[in-house]
Write a protein that holds these residues in place. Structure first.
Motif, mmCIF file in Angstrom:
data_model
loop_
_atom_site.group_PDB
_atom_site.id
_atom_site.type_symbol
_atom_site.label_atom_id
_atom_site.label_comp_id
_atom_site.label_asym_id
_atom_site.label_seq_id
_atom_site.Cartn_x
_atom_site.Cartn_y
_atom_site.Cartn_z
ATOM 1 N N SER A 1 0.826 -1.208 0.000
ATOM 2 C CA SER A 1 0.000 0.000 0.000
ATOM 3 C C SER A 1 0.859 1.256 0.000
ATOM 4 O O SER A 1 0.553 2.240 -0.695
ATOM 5 C CB SER A 1 -0.936 0.004 1.211
ATOM 6 N N GLU A 2 1.941 1.224 0.762
ATOM 7 C CA GLU A 2 2.842 2.377 0.808
ATOM 8 C C GLU A 2 3.542 2.596 -0.528
ATOM 9 O O GLU A 2 3.737 3.734 -0.964
ATOM 10 C CB GLU A 2 3.877 2.187 1.917
ATOM 11 N N LYS A 3 3.913 1.522 -1.195
ATOM 12 C CA LYS A 3 4.563 1.614 -2.505
ATOM 13 C C LYS A 3 3.607 2.226 -3.540
ATOM 14 O O LYS A 3 3.992 3.097 -4.321
ATOM 15 C CB LYS A 3 5.025 0.229 -2.953
ATOM 16 N N LEU A 4 2.366 1.762 -3.536
ATOM 17 C CA LEU A 4 1.367 2.308 -4.449
ATOM 18 C C LEU A 4 1.126 3.792 -4.166
ATOM 19 O O LEU A 4 0.940 4.593 -5.089
ATOM 20 C CB LEU A 4 0.052 1.540 -4.317
ATOM 21 N N LEU A 5 1.140 4.148 -2.887
ATOM 22 C CA LEU A 5 0.912 5.539 -2.496
ATOM 23 C C LEU A 5 2.065 6.432 -2.958
ATOM 24 O O LEU A 5 1.848 7.478 -3.578
ATOM 25 C CB LEU A 5 0.740 5.629 -0.979
ATOM 26 N N LYS A 6 3.284 6.003 -2.681
ATOM 27 C CA LYS A 6 4.448 6.848 -2.965
ATOM 28 C C LYS A 6 4.812 6.888 -4.448
ATOM 29 O O LYS A 6 5.189 7.938 -4.967
ATOM 30 C CB LYS A 6 5.647 6.359 -2.142
ATOM 31 N N GLU A 7 4.697 5.744 -5.128
ATOM 32 C CA GLU A 7 5.165 5.675 -6.506
ATOM 33 C C GLU A 7 4.069 5.924 -7.544
ATOM 34 O O GLU A 7 4.374 6.334 -8.664
ATOM 35 C CB GLU A 7 5.820 4.317 -6.761
ATOM 36 N N ALA A 8 2.816 5.671 -7.181
ATOM 37 C CA ALA A 8 1.734 5.841 -8.156
ATOM 38 C C ALA A 8 0.660 6.810 -7.676
ATOM 39 O O ALA A 8 -0.262 7.116 -8.419
ATOM 40 C CB ALA A 8 1.100 4.482 -8.475
ATOM 41 N N HIS A 9 0.790 7.280 -6.443
ATOM 42 C CA HIS A 9 -0.194 8.205 -5.851
ATOM 43 C C HIS A 9 -1.599 7.590 -5.877
ATOM 44 O O HIS A 9 -2.580 8.238 -6.210
ATOM 45 C CB HIS A 9 -0.183 9.556 -6.570
ATOM 46 N N ILE A 10 -1.635 6.305 -5.502
ATOM 47 C CA ILE A 10 -2.891 5.565 -5.429
ATOM 48 C C ILE A 10 -3.092 5.103 -3.991
ATOM 49 O O ILE A 10 -2.209 4.485 -3.400
ATOM 50 C CB ILE A 10 -2.889 4.356 -6.382
ATOM 51 N N LEU A 11 -4.249 5.409 -3.436
ATOM 52 C CA LEU A 11 -4.537 5.081 -2.049
ATOM 53 C C LEU A 11 -5.387 3.813 -1.972
ATOM 54 O O LEU A 11 -6.455 3.730 -2.582
ATOM 55 C CB LEU A 11 -5.275 6.242 -1.388
ATOM 56 N N THR A 12 -4.888 2.811 -1.249
ATOM 57 C CA THR A 12 -5.592 1.537 -1.058
ATOM 58 C C THR A 12 -5.596 1.210 0.434
ATOM 59 O O THR A 12 -4.995 1.915 1.241
ATOM 60 C CB THR A 12 -4.904 0.399 -1.823
ATOM 61 N N ILE A 13 -6.248 0.130 0.804
ATOM 62 C CA ILE A 13 -6.245 -0.329 2.199
ATOM 63 C C ILE A 13 -5.406 -1.602 2.295
ATOM 64 O O ILE A 13 -5.665 -2.573 1.572
ATOM 65 C CB ILE A 13 -7.671 -0.645 2.702
ATOM 66 N N PRO A 14 -4.405 -1.647 3.175
ATOM 67 C CA PRO A 14 -3.644 -2.882 3.357
ATOM 68 C C PRO A 14 -4.528 -3.982 3.939
ATOM 69 O O PRO A 14 -5.369 -3.715 4.805
ATOM 70 C CB PRO A 14 -2.535 -2.484 4.330
ATOM 71 N N GLY A 15 -4.339 -5.193 3.461
ATOM 72 C CA GLY A 15 -5.224 -6.295 3.856
ATOM 73 C C GLY A 15 -5.193 -6.632 5.325
ATOM 74 O O GLY A 15 -6.169 -7.175 5.859
ATOM 75 N N ASN A 16 -4.082 -6.308 6.018
ATOM 76 C CA ASN A 16 -4.026 -6.644 7.445
ATOM 77 C C ASN A 16 -4.963 -5.798 8.282
ATOM 78 O O ASN A 16 -5.153 -6.049 9.469
ATOM 79 C CB ASN A 16 -2.588 -6.546 7.964
ATOM 80 N N ALA A 17 -5.578 -4.778 7.662
ATOM 81 C CA ALA A 17 -6.608 -4.002 8.369
ATOM 82 C C ALA A 17 -7.855 -4.834 8.607
ATOM 83 O O ALA A 17 -8.702 -4.467 9.427
ATOM 84 C CB ALA A 17 -6.974 -2.758 7.551
ATOM 85 N N PHE A 18 -7.965 -5.976 7.917
ATOM 86 C CA PHE A 18 -9.163 -6.810 7.980
ATOM 87 C C PHE A 18 -8.901 -8.147 8.681
ATOM 88 O O PHE A 18 -9.641 -9.104 8.502
ATOM 89 C CB PHE A 18 -9.697 -7.046 6.559
#
Length: 384
Positions: A336-353
């Motif tokens: 999720s952090e990689k997607l945020l920093k490199e693609a500016h895409i916000l997702t939810i990491p699966g361990n939140a569930f």
């Protein structure tokens, strides 16, 4: 977080990975937010206009503690007309969204140490809600290999003399899985054999893609054992109105009504009026929205499975995709952090569930096809 004025039960910080997402949404000007399940649709203008008329004619006062009688009758008619299922106006209560309903229900049924079985991955708030009501959450792992269906034998193994209820959420957040009718029937049998309650979260009931949705309470002999949580948030794009309902036996409804007297007494009268008009226009509103979500999730499904090291199960319901990232070698948080920093895409990491959500990220298709296209074009450029 320790402070002399905080209750000891809140000394350990409760914020989850899902809870910090709202702060990250404004990090980049070109952010594509695929995180929270808040529809991009605006509430149908006809609902807004009719509700505004009601505001102007005086629907700004408290309603009955159980909710606007006209709305309760409308919900009763919906279940009768759609499922040939009779529910009395005294067997339901209008609440401030399904989370409020869940809180009231757990407060009503749990004694200290009572256990609630929750299939995992699960909607993040369940754990805190159960623990705040003095209960204990017992997780039941589901797997992608089983299409995130509940394994009946494993469910039986989780039942103890402290088990009070089972929570099911179908269509599911975060996996998008929909429990098939055979599984529902087997769960119903287990509930009867073990003298349990079933709490069924049906917030995404309008968005089942593979087979017609079946409310659990309509299964034979299940009415007295089922507590149904419904909502207008997703089906009608009414998240901000904060209105939902609980269906249950009248003694449970009476209890949650009494509990709620000291919390908020009743749901907002204005939102309840909006819910009436939403139900009256149900088919006109839900069917086009469902078709649009179907297009989005299947578009995203096809794009994801073409990206090396990413894969996802065929969509079954809701508007989420639980993306398998195991081949990247990253944790769900790292991905999720990689997607945020490199693609500016916000997702939810699966361990939140829950623990079994590790090695996954959740994507919500609450943006249009063109925005999804841009998102996956960016993801394709990432070096894993």
């Amino acid at each position: 977080m320790k402070n002399q004025f905080l209750a000891k039960k809140y000394h350990d910080k409760m914020t989850t990975p899902m809870g910090v997402v709202s702060e990250l949404a404004y990090l980049y000007d070109d952010m594509i937010n695929l995180s929270l399940g808040d529809p991009d649709f605006i509430t149908d203008r006809r609902i807004i206009d009719k509700t505004f008329e009601d505001i102007c004619t005086g629907h700004t006062k408290y309603t009955d503690a159980l909710g606007d009688l006209e709305l309760r009758k409308a919900i009763s008619n919906f279940y009768q007309n759609t499922y040939s299922y009779k529910v009395d106006e005294k067997e339901m209560m209008i609440v401030v969204g399904a989370c409020h309903g869940m809180h009231l229900v757990l407060e009503a049924i749990l004694d200290e140490g009572d256990e609630i079985i929750v299939p995992e991955p699960y909607f993040t708030p369940y754990k805190n809600q159960i623990e705040l009501a003095r209960g204990k959450m017992i997780t039941l792992e589901t797997t992608e290999e089983d299409h995130f269906q509940i394994n009946i034998e494993k469910l039986k193994e989780k039942i103890t003399n402290k088990t009070k209820a089972i929570i099911i959420n179908t269509p599911n957040n975060p996996t998008g899985a929909t429990l098939n009718f055979k599984i529902l029937k087997k769960i119903a049998q287990i509930v009867q054999e073990n003298n349990l309650l079933i709490i069924t979260d049906e917030v995404y009931g309008g968005f089942s893609f593979e087979e017609d949705f079946t409310p659990f309470t309509t299964i034979e002999e299940m009415k007295k054992r089922t507590i149904t949580l419904g909502s207008f948030s997703k089906d009608y794009a009414m998240t901000g109105w904060r209105v939902g309902y609980v269906l249950a036996s009248d003694y449970i409804i009476d209890c949650i009504k009494d509990i709620n007297e000291g919390i908020c007494y009743c749901a907002p009268s204005i939102s309840q009026r909006a819910a009436i008009y939403a139900l009256n226009m149900r088919e006109e509103i839900i069917l086009p929205m469902k078709e649009e979500y179907r297009k989005r999730v299947f578009y995203a499904y096809e794009r994801i499975n073409k990206i090396p090291k990413l894969s996802v199960m065929k969509p079954q319901g809701a508007f989420y995709l639980f993306v398998n990232i195991k081949k990247t070698g990253l944790t769900s948080m790292e991905c999720s952090e990689k997607l945020l920093k490199e693609a500016h895409i916000l997702t939810i990491p699966g361990n939140a569930f829950g623990k079994s959500g590790e090695n996954y990220i959740r994507i919500a298709t609450t943006v249009g096809i063109e925005t999804l296209k841009e998102a996956f074009d960016r993801i394709e450029k990432i070096k894993w």
